[in-house]
Design an enzyme around this catalytic site. Sequence first.
Site, mmCIF file in Angstrom:
data_model
loop_
_atom_site.group_PDB
_atom_site.id
_atom_site.type_symbol
_atom_site.label_atom_id
_atom_site.label_comp_id
_atom_site.label_asym_id
_atom_site.label_seq_id
_atom_site.Cartn_x
_atom_site.Cartn_y
_atom_site.Cartn_z
ATOM 1 N N ASP A 119 -11.177 2.564 3.524
ATOM 2 C CA ASP A 119 -11.452 1.120 3.366
ATOM 3 C C ASP A 119 -12.950 0.884 3.118
ATOM 4 O O ASP A 119 -13.339 -0.203 2.683
ATOM 5 C CB ASP A 119 -11.047 0.358 4.642
ATOM 6 C CG ASP A 119 -9.668 -0.287 4.516
ATOM 7 O OD1 ASP A 119 -9.211 -0.494 3.377
ATOM 8 O OD2 ASP A 119 -9.068 -0.577 5.566
ATOM 9 N N GLN A 157 -4.974 -1.764 9.437
ATOM 10 C CA GLN A 157 -4.843 -3.063 8.780
ATOM 11 C C GLN A 157 -5.442 -4.176 9.650
ATOM 12 O O GLN A 157 -5.122 -4.296 10.837
ATOM 13 C CB GLN A 157 -3.348 -3.353 8.506
ATOM 14 C CG GLN A 157 -3.099 -4.624 7.737
ATOM 15 C CD GLN A 157 -3.649 -4.585 6.309
ATOM 16 O OE1 GLN A 157 -3.525 -3.581 5.602
ATOM 17 N NE2 GLN A 157 -4.273 -5.667 5.874
ATOM 18 N N LYS A 162 0.837 -1.205 0.000
ATOM 19 C CA LYS A 162 0.000 0.000 0.000
ATOM 20 C C LYS A 162 0.871 1.254 0.000
ATOM 21 O O LYS A 162 0.590 2.219 -0.708
ATOM 22 C CB LYS A 162 -0.956 -0.018 1.208
ATOM 23 C CG LYS A 162 -2.081 -1.036 1.027
ATOM 24 C CD LYS A 162 -2.899 -1.292 2.281
ATOM 25 C CE LYS A 162 -3.863 -2.465 2.021
ATOM 26 N NZ LYS A 162 -4.664 -2.842 3.180
#
Length: 293
Positions: free
Chosen positions: A120, A97, A53
């Site tokens: 997200d 995460q 990422k």
Amino acid sequence: MPLLIDGKATAAQIKSEIAQEVATLVAEGRKRPHLAAVLVGNDGGSETYVKNKVLACEACGFESTLIRFEDTVSETELLAKIDELNRDENIDGFIVQLPLPRHIDTDKVIEAIDHRKDVDGFHPINVGRLAIGLPCFISATPLGILTLLRRYGIETAGKHCVVVGRSNIVGKPMVQLMLQKEHGNATVTCIHSYTQDVAAECRKADILIAAIGRPGYITADMVKPGATVIDVGTTRVPDNSRPSGFRLSGDVDFNTVAPIAGAITPVPGGVGPMTICMLMLNTLAAGKKTYYR
Ligand code: NAP
């Protein structure tokens, strides 16, 4: 042979389009989008995802910040960092995460994120807005799949789409996205572990999307000839011939399904690269305040 849907090439193309747009923003005197990633612990898979990422941010011309915690971090400490990121005007979007250690309540963490920075697309406000067709951050994997279908000219409107799996991050948002008139506009069936006769349901699919985490589960007898088959599964299976000692295996038995499919994604190189790419697209939207002021 079927059309091979190349997620790696499509993701590279989209990232270069994002980089061009960022260059234009900067030339106009606006700030570069800034993504922060919070990583808890040292899980190998999570380390790799976060590293990729950060690399994708560089490719897109974004700023990125990596915030690391030991897996012993308390829930209170983690929530305090989220509060800080919510207030930090320099950060446009951030992710925590997953998975998190067991002593931390994942739902509480997701709900603590300001939905305007939730790139997200996991926050209940974004999930709810997707469900009623309002603009919002959409979970990256389903968004990546719809983008692949679009870019490869695969019609979804009026088609029968079968989604195998009903997780909050893949299956359910995929169902919503394919169902929405302004997105997939398909007739959608969702399969889970309590579904009776999974094979018969799968055979009805014009578009079959497998997201269960069971290597090779979808076999040729479960696929309608000519169907588009999208494989989300990425399970690490032992492989001594690789330096890493493992390889990634999809949910689809590629060798038997590919000869009868109309189009198919490989693993790796299909859905995976698109997921990170869509996180970048969401970060660009966060930077531009496309959905929320
Ligand atoms: P998950 O949370 O474990 O959910 C799996 C789903 O599959 C559940 O809804 C489960 O049903 C269903 N299921 C399991 N076995 C089944 C069976 N035999 N028949 C029918 N349904 C079955 O998984 P996830 O997070 O959605 O991930 C799924 C896979 O996608 C994993 O391999 C993961 O690594 C991969 N993934 C890849 C990406 C990417 O970017 N490529 C992103 C995310 C996930 P129940 O609800 O009834 O238990």
